[in-house]
Design a protein around this motif. Sequence first.
Motif, PDB file in Angstrom:
ATOM      1  N   LEU A  54       1.479   4.660 -10.654  1.00 43.48           N
ATOM      2  CA  LEU A  54       0.735   5.160  -9.499  1.00 43.48           C
ATOM      3  C   LEU A  54      -0.179   6.326  -9.892  1.00 43.48           C
ATOM      4  N   LEU A  55       0.300   7.196 -10.782  1.00 47.41           N
ATOM      5  CA  LEU A  55      -0.526   8.331 -11.214  1.00 47.41           C
ATOM      6  C   LEU A  55      -1.794   7.861 -11.916  1.00 47.41           C
ATOM      7  N   ASP A  56      -1.676   6.767 -12.658  1.00 44.74           N
ATOM      8  CA  ASP A  56      -2.840   6.241 -13.374  1.00 44.74           C
ATOM      9  C   ASP A  56      -3.940   5.778 -12.427  1.00 44.74           C
ATOM     10  N   LYS A  57      -3.595   5.592 -11.176  1.00 42.35           N
ATOM     11  CA  LYS A  57      -4.577   5.148 -10.191  1.00 42.35           C
ATOM     12  C   LYS A  57      -5.319   6.331  -9.557  1.00 42.35           C
ATOM     13  N   PHE A  58      -4.941   7.553  -9.938  1.00 44.21           N
ATOM     14  CA  PHE A  58      -5.584   8.757  -9.418  1.00 44.21           C
ATOM     15  C   PHE A  58      -6.250   9.519 -10.556  1.00 44.21           C
ATOM     16  N   ASP A  59      -7.191  10.371 -10.188  1.00 44.96           N
ATOM     17  CA  ASP A  59      -7.788  11.312 -11.138  1.00 44.96           C
ATOM     18  C   ASP A  59      -7.001  12.612 -11.019  1.00 44.96           C
ATOM     19  N   ASP A 107       0.858  -1.188   0.000  1.00 43.54           N
ATOM     20  CA  ASP A 107       0.000   0.000   0.000  1.00 43.54           C
ATOM     21  C   ASP A 107       0.888   1.230   0.000  1.00 43.54           C
ATOM     22  N   VAL A 108       0.559   2.164  -0.880  1.00 38.32           N
ATOM     23  CA  VAL A 108       1.292   3.424  -0.939  1.00 38.32           C
ATOM     24  C   VAL A 108       0.382   4.515  -0.392  1.00 38.32           C
ATOM     25  N   GLU A 109       0.782   5.092   0.737  1.00 42.78           N
ATOM     26  CA  GLU A 109      -0.044   6.105   1.386  1.00 42.78           C
ATOM     27  C   GLU A 109       0.221   7.477   0.782  1.00 42.78           C
ATOM     28  N   THR A 110      -0.880   8.252   0.600  1.00 39.36           N
ATOM     29  CA  THR A 110      -0.791   9.649   0.175  1.00 39.36           C
ATOM     30  C   THR A 110      -1.774  10.443   1.014  1.00 39.36           C
ATOM     31  N   PRO A 111      -1.675  11.768   1.061  1.00 41.55           N
ATOM     32  CA  PRO A 111      -2.638  12.582   1.831  1.00 41.55           C
ATOM     33  C   PRO A 111      -4.072  12.449   1.322  1.00 41.55           C
ATOM     34  N   ALA A 117       8.470   7.394   2.541  1.00 42.24           N
ATOM     35  CA  ALA A 117       9.663   6.673   2.985  1.00 42.24           C
ATOM     36  C   ALA A 117       9.574   5.186   2.681  1.00 42.24           C
ATOM     37  N   GLU A 118       8.397   4.573   2.898  1.00 40.06           N
ATOM     38  CA  GLU A 118       8.261   3.133   2.667  1.00 40.06           C
ATOM     39  C   GLU A 118       8.460   2.796   1.191  1.00 40.06           C
TER      40      GLU A 118
END
Length: 715
Positions: A366-371, A323-327, A388-389
């Motif tokens: 990863l960008l393709d997974k966002f709008d 899992d890649v966490e973002t705000p 960091a992870e």
Amino acid sequence: MPLATSAFNLPEHLSPKANPALVAKDEEHFAAIAASMEQTVASLEQQLETIRRAPSRFGQEAVEKDVETRRLTGRLKALKSYGLDLCLGRITTTKNAEPVYIGRLGLTDSDGQRLLIDWRSPAAEPFFGATHASPMGLAGRRRYRWTRGRITDYWDESFAQDNPEETAALEDLSAFIASLGSSRSAKMQDVLGTIQADQDAIIRASSRGALVVDGGPGTGKTVVALHRAAYLLYSDPRLGHRRGGVLFIGPHRPYLNYVADVLPSLGEEGVQTCTIRDLVPEGATAAPEPDAAVVRLKAQADMVKAVEKAVRLYEQPPAEGMDVETPWADVWLSADDWAEAFNAPSPGTPHNEAREEVWDELVTILLDKFDTNEIPEDLLRRAFAQNAELTQAFTKAWPLLDYAELVADLWRVPAFTKLCAPWLTEQQVKTVQRTNPTAWTFPDLPLLDAARQRLGDPEASRNRRRQRAEAAAEKDLMDRVVEDLIAADDSELMVMSMLRGGDMLEKLVEDVAIADPDVLAGPFAHIVVDEAQELTDAEWQMLLQRCPSRSFTVVGDRAQARHGFVESWQERLERVGLGTIHQTSLTINYRTPEEVMAAAEPVIRAALPDANVPTSIRSGPPVRHGALDDLEPLLTDWLAANADGVACVIATHDAGLGSLPASPRIRVLSPELVKGLEFDLVVLVEPDGFGDGVEGAVDRYVAMTRATQQLVILR
């Protein structure tokens, strides 16, 4: 315009050759050459000054400016170095009695009349290749001997049965034979004007595939190798400097010093010359490997291939997702996503430089997974870079690597060695391990080179990001300047609005400066290898890596291989990776007197019965024998009796040699360092101590055949 001083300075005993009927036409032509050279030098100096005053550029413009500067400088240097002695000789044909003059460079007068034909052009080929058996359309040929800028002798040859020219200059002694007896110096003799037909045919052979030039001592292998390098650059458009150029590999540094002036004298400044050691930074301090078992193992091409296996271990995508966490949201990065990113680099991209491509592909996935219409892309990229992870997982899976440390690990970690070289036995793995793995020896160099080429510069990725950021900042600044100029423009035509055009913006923002490349890293269009019989399979991989076209000139003598060479050239070269192979042989020994060869032949045949021992065409004094105490008086007497020339004392060590006369014309070298060299006087000190078996026989044979005049053996 007549010359202020005659080009001819013939000694009194050659006065018949000074007959105006023989030399008047030459005098007239040399006057035209002198006038044209003066104009050409002035023009070249003006062109150089113009280029140097031009504004400095970056990128491709800077490269082109540098190439043109070197070209003009090289031609100017050649013209100033030689003067009239740029001219080698002249030919007349059966169809045209008007002489055609052959030169080191081509030269044309202001009216476009050709004054000198470049020696490498097809029109000059008969000057070198014509023989009485095959005259190639020639009626006559004249070769000049120049001394300090003036002709001190010349030789005419007639190929026509009824020669209409004067015959005072026709002699049985050719220019070539006369040159063989002259004294040697610290630099290789200029022999361009006396190239023989068998040598010229090899020099002008096609560059496609690998050409093997096999020849014994004194056959002119080195002459052929050097002249072929200059010829190919001139004649083959596939090999020009902008297409890779030519790399010349010599056996050792004394050899390169000896031949340093040859290529510039042939009108060619652009050939890169080096030894195998020079291809890797560690080569400067590498030492001989004392363990013969280690030498044998590391000489194999398979050991070089182990480097690829080692690097691949550091290019393994994670087997599990994360899992890649973002705000804004957490997204899943699967194992398949990792694998897709790791396949992004183009084939052949060095590991450290490919790292950025992998990261960019990972971010794109990863960008393709966002709008990105809702969340700005630059904010997402920043979030990924600060995760960091994610960055730790990426660094572990595709780390930046140091090539020397990678190779050192092969010699310090047995499990790593076995993993990268599974064909090695447990004992062999133990054999190559070292307590100090970075104490580099000669056999390490091919592996270091392979690792360096495969990994690339670990700083390249960071440098590229920094340069990209600087370029982007400069463009942003320029955009603001342009907007301010347009806003302030109150002209009717609104000329400042043109600054918005893409082409104009590119002109305003200069290219980011490119770092100087490693000039020996290649790729090269053609590689010439002299003394090629000494190369190991592993060392051949260093050269194949630098020449994707597989266009080689391979020059050597199986009988001079210190570690033996029982197979054929075809078998050796096919095994190391070369495909199309052509072979030719040189069998005439032009250098070594027959008395010396008579003594040397049994030495090599005892160890290598099928050795290619060439036939000498010269005679000299008998081989002398004496005691070690004779060394100092022998050299003292030789210096007194010979105002010119070079002597070499060949010994395995200088201990016990006593006090030798202090003279720059006396050298002391080991048997390994005389290969490719030649001396007027050669003194072998205790040659029985040079070693046993093939290595000892080869060292004695090579040392004996360096003599052009006298050989002395002291025991």
